[in-house]
Design an enzyme around this catalytic site. Sequence first.
Site, PDB file in Angstrom:
ATOM      1  N   ILE A 299       0.826  -1.202   0.000  1.00  0.00           N
ATOM      2  CA  ILE A 299       0.000   0.000   0.000  1.00  0.00           C
ATOM      3  C   ILE A 299       0.860   1.251   0.000  1.00  0.00           C
ATOM      4  CG2 ILE A 299      -0.269   0.157   2.525  1.00  0.00           C
ATOM      5  CD1 ILE A 299      -2.987   0.897  -0.122  1.00  0.00           C
TER       6      ILE A 299
ATOM      7  N   SER B 296      11.380   0.682   7.748  1.00  0.00           N
ATOM      8  CA  SER B 296      10.897  -0.693   7.622  1.00  0.00           C
ATOM      9  C   SER B 296      12.003  -1.652   8.035  1.00  0.00           C
ATOM     10  CB  SER B 296      10.470  -1.001   6.182  1.00  0.00           C
ATOM     11  OG  SER B 296      10.117  -2.378   6.060  1.00  0.00           O
TER      12      SER B 296
ATOM     13  N   LYS C 251      -5.908   3.273   7.338  1.00  0.00           N
ATOM     14  CA  LYS C 251      -7.115   2.657   7.884  1.00  0.00           C
ATOM     15  C   LYS C 251      -6.865   1.187   8.194  1.00  0.00           C
ATOM     16  CE  LYS C 251      -8.347  -0.031   4.362  1.00  0.00           C
ATOM     17  NZ  LYS C 251      -8.682  -1.473   4.438  1.00  0.00           N
TER      18      LYS C 251
END
Length: 308
Positions: free
Chosen positions: A14, A36, A91
């Site tokens: 994403i 990351s 989200k």
Amino acid sequence: MDPIRIAVVGVGKIARDQHLPAIAGNQAFSLAATVSPHDPGVDGVPHARTLDELIESGPAVDAVALCTPPQVRYDLAVQALKKGMHVFLEKPPGATLSEVAALSSRAERVGATLFAAWHSRFAAGVAPARAWLAERRVQSVSIVWREDVHVWHPGQAWIWEPGGLGVFDPGINALSILTHILPRPVFLTGATLEIPSNRAAPIAADIQFRDTGGAAIHMDLDWRQTGPQSWDIVVETDAGTLKLSNGGAVLTLPSGVQHSEDLEYPGLYARFASLIRTGRSDVDAAPLRLVADAFLRGHRKVVAEFHD
């Protein structure tokens, strides 16, 4: 005005497909760093394995976009807010409602922006649907959100764990649209959650809601869909039928089909920049609250094992 220096935390699909291009296309932001433990980041951009490492070693950032699974997002958001950073929450904004409320209070105390980013609300058809429904009486709503989990979420073990939401991970997108376009508040009246015997989260759900005006709302969620995928919301009103299809990208009204360019993530980042510049937050937990209600009140039905 200097651009907002932003770090993307969690460099998965994403982030690469949506966040990084949206940041690159918005002059209000500059990509200062990526974070990351697994992904190497972006060529030419400073990279850290953890947020701790970024905070300790730099570079300095003004904001973070948290693109991690929701189960670990709270602690990362707290770290960032302690340093006065503005926080963009992918989200769902948290694994629980209490986490989101605590983050909202903390952001207010430190004077930082907190943004619960519901990307489907920025789909092309959603704003005009909201405007059209504001002047109509809603009679009923049907939501059919069916997709193939093998296509859209392959190998994502976290999504089947507590807090990962299962089929509500895409389903919450429909709820973010529903709670945004309907003129009246919505509440849950019943649900059946189909949970694979080897998983902790549902693979399908059948849900009944009602708005405060009495309109019945039915939601059909399923991750076992093959062939054509369905992301549709149909609203019956006293002035005819409204349909949002393709996840909100296409709006059909009694007067015809409305098409416009779909700019969900650019819209999110434009909103985030505006909130930061004006010293505000936007933390609407209504979609997550409806999901929590489904888990609270829903009947659980054990179904066949699921395997990737």
